[in-house]
Write a protein that holds these residues in place. Sequence first.
Motif, PDB file in Angstrom:
ATOM      1  N   LEU A 178      -8.072  10.426 -38.982  1.00 45.09           N
ATOM      2  CA  LEU A 178      -6.660  10.785 -38.832  1.00 45.09           C
ATOM      3  C   LEU A 178      -6.364  11.338 -37.444  1.00 45.09           C
ATOM      4  CD1 LEU A 178      -5.916  12.528 -42.262  1.00 45.09           C
ATOM      5  CD2 LEU A 178      -5.480  10.168 -41.618  1.00 45.09           C
ATOM      6  N   LEU A 179      -7.397  11.812 -36.751  1.00 45.22           N
ATOM      7  CA  LEU A 179      -7.196  12.395 -35.424  1.00 45.22           C
ATOM      8  C   LEU A 179      -6.600  11.384 -34.449  1.00 45.22           C
ATOM      9  CD1 LEU A 179     -10.528  14.414 -35.088  1.00 45.22           C
ATOM     10  CD2 LEU A 179      -8.236  15.343 -35.492  1.00 45.22           C
ATOM     11  N   SER A 180      -6.884  10.116 -34.651  1.00 46.39           N
ATOM     12  CA  SER A 180      -6.384   9.093 -33.728  1.00 46.39           C
ATOM     13  C   SER A 180      -4.873   8.911 -33.820  1.00 46.39           C
ATOM     14  CB  SER A 180      -7.079   7.749 -33.992  1.00 46.39           C
ATOM     15  OG  SER A 180      -6.803   7.288 -35.300  1.00 46.39           O
ATOM     16  N   TYR A 181      -4.247   9.463 -34.857  1.00 47.51           N
ATOM     17  CA  TYR A 181      -2.801   9.311 -35.031  1.00 47.51           C
ATOM     18  C   TYR A 181      -2.024  10.570 -34.645  1.00 47.51           C
ATOM     19  CZ  TYR A 181      -4.669   5.459 -37.728  1.00 47.51           C
ATOM     20  OH  TYR A 181      -5.377   4.345 -38.117  1.00 47.51           O
ATOM     21  N   VAL A 182      -2.738  11.623 -34.248  1.00 45.51           N
ATOM     22  CA  VAL A 182      -2.076  12.888 -33.924  1.00 45.51           C
ATOM     23  C   VAL A 182      -1.227  12.773 -32.661  1.00 45.51           C
ATOM     24  CG1 VAL A 182      -2.513  15.280 -33.202  1.00 45.51           C
ATOM     25  CG2 VAL A 182      -3.721  14.340 -35.149  1.00 45.51           C
ATOM     26  N   ASP A 183      -1.593  11.874 -31.749  1.00 39.91           N
ATOM     27  CA  ASP A 183      -0.783  11.682 -30.553  1.00 39.91           C
ATOM     28  C   ASP A 183      -0.054  10.342 -30.560  1.00 39.91           C
ATOM     29  OD1 ASP A 183      -2.944  10.036 -30.251  1.00 39.91           O
ATOM     30  OD2 ASP A 183      -3.438  10.672 -28.207  1.00 39.91           O
ATOM     31  N   ASP A 184       0.210   9.820 -31.751  1.00 39.55           N
ATOM     32  CA  ASP A 184       0.901   8.535 -31.862  1.00 39.55           C
ATOM     33  C   ASP A 184       2.296   8.628 -31.263  1.00 39.55           C
ATOM     34  OD1 ASP A 184       0.436   5.824 -33.523  1.00 39.55           O
ATOM     35  OD2 ASP A 184       2.567   6.357 -33.591  1.00 39.55           O
ATOM     36  N   GLU A 185       2.759   7.523 -30.690  1.00 41.05           N
ATOM     37  CA  GLU A 185       4.076   7.497 -30.061  1.00 41.05           C
ATOM     38  C   GLU A 185       5.208   7.618 -31.070  1.00 41.05           C
ATOM     39  OE1 GLU A 185       4.375   2.611 -29.883  1.00 41.05           O
ATOM     40  OE2 GLU A 185       4.012   3.743 -28.054  1.00 41.05           O
ATOM     41  N   MET A 187       6.936   9.598 -33.762  1.00 38.98           N
ATOM     42  CA  MET A 187       6.888  11.012 -34.143  1.00 38.98           C
ATOM     43  C   MET A 187       6.691  11.204 -35.647  1.00 38.98           C
ATOM     44  SD  MET A 187      10.818  12.335 -33.674  1.00 38.98           S
ATOM     45  CE  MET A 187      12.198  11.671 -34.614  1.00 38.98           C
ATOM     46  N   TYR A 188       7.106  10.213 -36.436  1.00 35.57           N
ATOM     47  CA  TYR A 188       6.919  10.335 -37.877  1.00 35.57           C
ATOM     48  C   TYR A 188       5.448  10.127 -38.255  1.00 35.57           C
ATOM     49  CZ  TYR A 188      11.980  10.076 -37.873  1.00 35.57           C
ATOM     50  OH  TYR A 188      13.313  10.324 -37.616  1.00 35.57           O
ATOM     51  N   VAL A 189       4.781   9.241 -37.544  1.00 39.16           N
ATOM     52  CA  VAL A 189       3.352   9.038 -37.754  1.00 39.16           C
ATOM     53  C   VAL A 189       2.591  10.282 -37.327  1.00 39.16           C
ATOM     54  CG1 VAL A 189       1.332   7.699 -37.034  1.00 39.16           C
ATOM     55  CG2 VAL A 189       3.494   6.537 -37.545  1.00 39.16           C
ATOM     56  N   GLN A 190       2.949  10.824 -36.158  1.00 41.13           N
ATOM     57  CA  GLN A 190       2.318  12.053 -35.670  1.00 41.13           C
ATOM     58  C   GLN A 190       2.510  13.193 -36.676  1.00 41.13           C
ATOM     59  OE1 GLN A 190       4.020  14.683 -32.404  1.00 41.13           O
ATOM     60  NE2 GLN A 190       2.292  13.768 -31.285  1.00 41.13           N
ATOM     61  N   GLU A 191       3.703  13.305 -37.182  1.00 40.02           N
ATOM     62  CA  GLU A 191       4.019  14.345 -38.169  1.00 40.02           C
ATOM     63  C   GLU A 191       3.142  14.204 -39.414  1.00 40.02           C
ATOM     64  OE1 GLU A 191       8.034  15.901 -40.474  1.00 40.02           O
ATOM     65  OE2 GLU A 191       7.836  13.774 -39.988  1.00 40.02           O
ATOM     66  N   ARG A 192       3.025  12.985 -39.916  1.00 39.49           N
ATOM     67  CA  ARG A 192       2.254  12.767 -41.143  1.00 39.49           C
ATOM     68  C   ARG A 192       0.762  13.051 -40.913  1.00 39.49           C
ATOM     69  NH1 ARG A 192       3.671  10.062 -45.628  1.00 39.49           N
ATOM     70  NH2 ARG A 192       5.651  11.008 -45.032  1.00 39.49           N
ATOM     71  N   ASN A 219       9.088  16.647 -34.354  1.00 32.19           N
ATOM     72  CA  ASN A 219       8.517  16.561 -35.701  1.00 32.19           C
ATOM     73  C   ASN A 219       7.062  16.995 -35.694  1.00 32.19           C
ATOM     74  OD1 ASN A 219      10.932  14.944 -35.780  1.00 32.19           O
ATOM     75  ND2 ASN A 219      10.223  14.129 -37.728  1.00 32.19           N
ATOM     76  N   GLY A 220       6.323  16.533 -34.664  1.00 34.23           N
ATOM     77  CA  GLY A 220       4.906  16.856 -34.573  1.00 34.23           C
ATOM     78  C   GLY A 220       4.658  18.350 -34.420  1.00 34.23           C
TER      79      GLY A 220
END
Length: 242
Positions: A178-185, A187-192, A219-220
């Motif tokens: 899940l760490l690979s999605y923490v800086d996703d572009e 913001m809803y993915v980053q939040e989740r 959101n993040g």
Amino acid sequence: MSLREVFERLAIYLPDDTLEALLIHSKKQKGQKVQLRLLSEQKLAESTEWMAQIEVFKHIIPLWTDDHSNYVGLYVEGPLAYKLCYINHEETDLSPIYRSAASLIAELEQNPELDWEQLHKDYPSDEDISTEQLAEDIRCMHELQAILEKDSSMEDDVRCQLLYSLMAITPVSEVDSLLSYVDDEDMYVQERACILLGYHGYEPATEILKEVVKHGSPNGKLAACKALSMIRAKQMDKHIKK
């Protein structure tokens, strides 16, 4: 038109055990006051045909409703086939919540008076899942990852829903992914991603989450703060139990 005939007319295949469980459940619900009820055959057909026209819903059929424009849907195709999601009329999140129709039916029949928020869910999963369930979740993860990697031009909302599902079924043993999605572009993915790291109490994510609090999307930032609080709470619980 019977439930079986509706599925046949719509060219939807369900495993025999799933269809049988739904038929029995439908009979048990008749005359009962319940928070979630199976749709009538006509409403099921109408809703399925309407949803099939929308990309993010095209592999889902709605089966239950709370009569407030919210539904529980069943995936009938793809990596998530025969898992269930919740279709909220206010916010779209199609990540799986139950492993199967049988799992939800058992919960509903034991607790017919509970509303959706009060029901025990299968996902996100805890550590006590079976070897078979773990293997199934990892298989789904890999298949969803393959879809995401294959199509880099998919619509943002489709990508978001696939990632929601991927993160939701990620078992505890694979939570570092899940760490690979923490800086996703997105913001809803980053939040989740932040929220799920907090849900799992993943302590190695602490420093990364602190960076999101400082530099993440709006959101993040909020989600990272909540995740850090969840991790601290789980740390305290472990300390108290010792």
